[in-house]
Design a protein around this motif. Sequence first.
Motif, short mmCIF file in Angstrom:
data_model
loop_
_atom_site.label_atom_id
_atom_site.label_comp_id
_atom_site.label_asym_id
_atom_site.label_seq_id
_atom_site.Cartn_x
_atom_site.Cartn_y
_atom_site.Cartn_z
N GLU A 96 78.29 -11.86 -4.56
CA GLU A 96 78.97 -10.61 -4.87
C GLU A 96 79.19 -9.78 -3.61
N GLY A 97 78.16 -9.74 -2.76
CA GLY A 97 78.30 -9.00 -1.51
C GLY A 97 79.33 -9.64 -0.59
N PHE A 98 79.36 -10.97 -0.57
CA PHE A 98 80.34 -11.69 0.26
C PHE A 98 81.75 -11.39 -0.23
N LYS A 99 81.98 -11.45 -1.53
CA LYS A 99 83.30 -11.13 -2.06
C LYS A 99 83.69 -9.68 -1.73
N ARG A 100 82.72 -8.79 -1.81
CA ARG A 100 83.01 -7.38 -1.52
C ARG A 100 83.42 -7.20 -0.06
N ARG A 101 82.73 -7.89 0.84
CA ARG A 101 83.09 -7.77 2.25
C ARG A 101 84.44 -8.44 2.55
N ILE A 102 84.72 -9.56 1.89
CA ILE A 102 86.05 -10.16 2.05
C ILE A 102 87.13 -9.18 1.59
N LEU A 106 90.13 -7.55 3.78
CA LEU A 106 91.53 -7.62 3.38
C LEU A 106 92.17 -6.23 3.35
N THR A 107 91.41 -5.24 2.95
CA THR A 107 91.93 -3.86 2.95
C THR A 107 92.23 -3.40 4.37
N ILE A 108 91.31 -3.69 5.28
CA ILE A 108 91.52 -3.32 6.69
C ILE A 108 92.72 -4.08 7.25
N ALA A 109 92.77 -5.38 6.98
CA ALA A 109 93.86 -6.21 7.51
C ALA A 109 95.22 -5.73 7.00
N LYS A 110 95.30 -5.44 5.71
CA LYS A 110 96.58 -4.98 5.15
C LYS A 110 97.03 -3.68 5.80
N ALA A 111 96.09 -2.80 6.09
CA ALA A 111 96.44 -1.53 6.73
C ALA A 111 97.08 -1.74 8.09
N HIS A 112 96.82 -2.91 8.68
CA HIS A 112 97.40 -3.22 9.99
C HIS A 112 98.48 -4.29 9.90
N GLY A 113 98.97 -4.55 8.69
CA GLY A 113 100.07 -5.49 8.52
C GLY A 113 99.70 -6.94 8.80
#
Length: 387
Positions: A96-102, A106-113
Motif C-alpha cells: 500500500e505504501g509503495f502504491k502511494r509513493r508511485i 506520478l503526480t509530481i511527474a505530471k506537473a512537469h509534463g
Amino acid sequence: MKLFVVALLGTAAAFAGPAEARERWTEAQANGWYAKQPWLVGSNYTPASAINQLEMWQEATWDPKRIDYELNLAQSIGMNTMRVFLHDQLWQQDPEGFKRRIGEFLTIAKAHGIKPLFVLFDSCWDPDPKLGPQHPPIPGVHNSGWVQGPGMPGLRDRARYPAYKAYVQGVIGAFANDDRILGWDVWNEPDNGADQYKGQEGKEPLVRALLAQVFGWARDADPSQPLTSGVWLGNDWTPGGKGSPMEKLQLAQSDIVTFHDYNWPETFEGRIKQLLPYNRPILCTEYMARGNGSTFDGSLPIAKRYNVAAMNWGFVDGRTQTRLPWDSWQKPYVLSEPTIWFHEVFRADGTPYRKAETDLIRRLSAAPKGVVPPAEPIAMPPRARRR
C-alpha cells in the motif's frame, strides 16, 4: 541443472496467465498509441539522493522534494519522459505504501509534463538485493549499489514465484488505466550476466522462463499502456534473424520495440534500421556513454529523424556515481575524476554538465516529429578592423 530447468519450465506453465489475458497489441494498435505521443525524450531516472531503486522508493529514504526539483530540471530542457525502476521487494515490504509513493511520483511527474516508463525486473549488478538501509557508494566506482530484481536467490526459489505474480499484477493492476504512465518495461536486460559478481550459474534459462510468465501476468492485468522488454545484446535483431532465444522472446512479446545502444552513431542508426521491419514504435531506452562514443550530439539527432524515442542513462550526478565509467569497477577513480563524464546531464547543483547538450535536447524536443532543426550558428567575435 538440466533437470532443474525442465522442472522450472513446468512451474512456469503452472503460473502462466489465463487464456483470457489480453493479446499482444497489433501493429495498428501500437502505432496508433505512438501517434498520440509527442517525440519522447528523457533519461533513466534515479534521484541524486538514491544509490538504487530500493533507496529511491523505501519510505525512510523517499525524497519527493528532490524528485520535484530534478523533474523540473527535466521539464526545463524539454524532456517529457523518464524510465524509472521499481522492485519486487518493495511490493512485498509495503504494497500500500509503495502504491502511494508511485502515485505521488506520478503526480509530481505530471506537473512537469513527464510520463514515466516503469521497469519491473532487472538483471544488472548486485544479484542479492536486500531491503532496508543500503550501503554507501563505493568511492570511485560506477553504480556501486545497484541491485537486481528478483536476484539470484529469488530466481532459484520457485516458492517465491507466486509473490512475483502478485507484484506484477498488483502494480500494473493498480495503474492499468492511468494515463500518467507511458508504459511498462517488464524486464531490463534479462540476459545480462552481471559478470562482476560470482555465483550466478544457470541464470539465463531461469530468467528466460520467468520472463515468459511475466509477460503473461502483465497482460492478464489488462493494462491500457504498452508492454515491452528491450534487446541489447547480439548483432542481428532483424525479423527471422540470428538473434538469441531471449531476444526472440522479447521481440515476439513486446507491444512496442525497445532497445539499448551505447555505441558510435553509425551503430546506433544500424540498430534502428534492423528494427524498422517490425512496423512498431521503436524506443531506445538506454544510450549515451560519452567515453564509449555514444553522445547526445551523435545519437539524438538520428533518433529524432527516425522518430525513435530516446532515454539516456543518468540524469543528475549523485549516489549512483554513473558519471564514472564502467572500467571503474576494475580501477576505481579515487584520486582523480575521469577526463569526461560517462553519463549524467546535470551536476548535483542543477547546472548542466555541458550546456551545449541541454541546448540540443531543448531544440530537438521543440521541433516537429521527424524534423531535425539546423544547428544554431555559433556567434563569432567581430573581426578586428584592419589598419
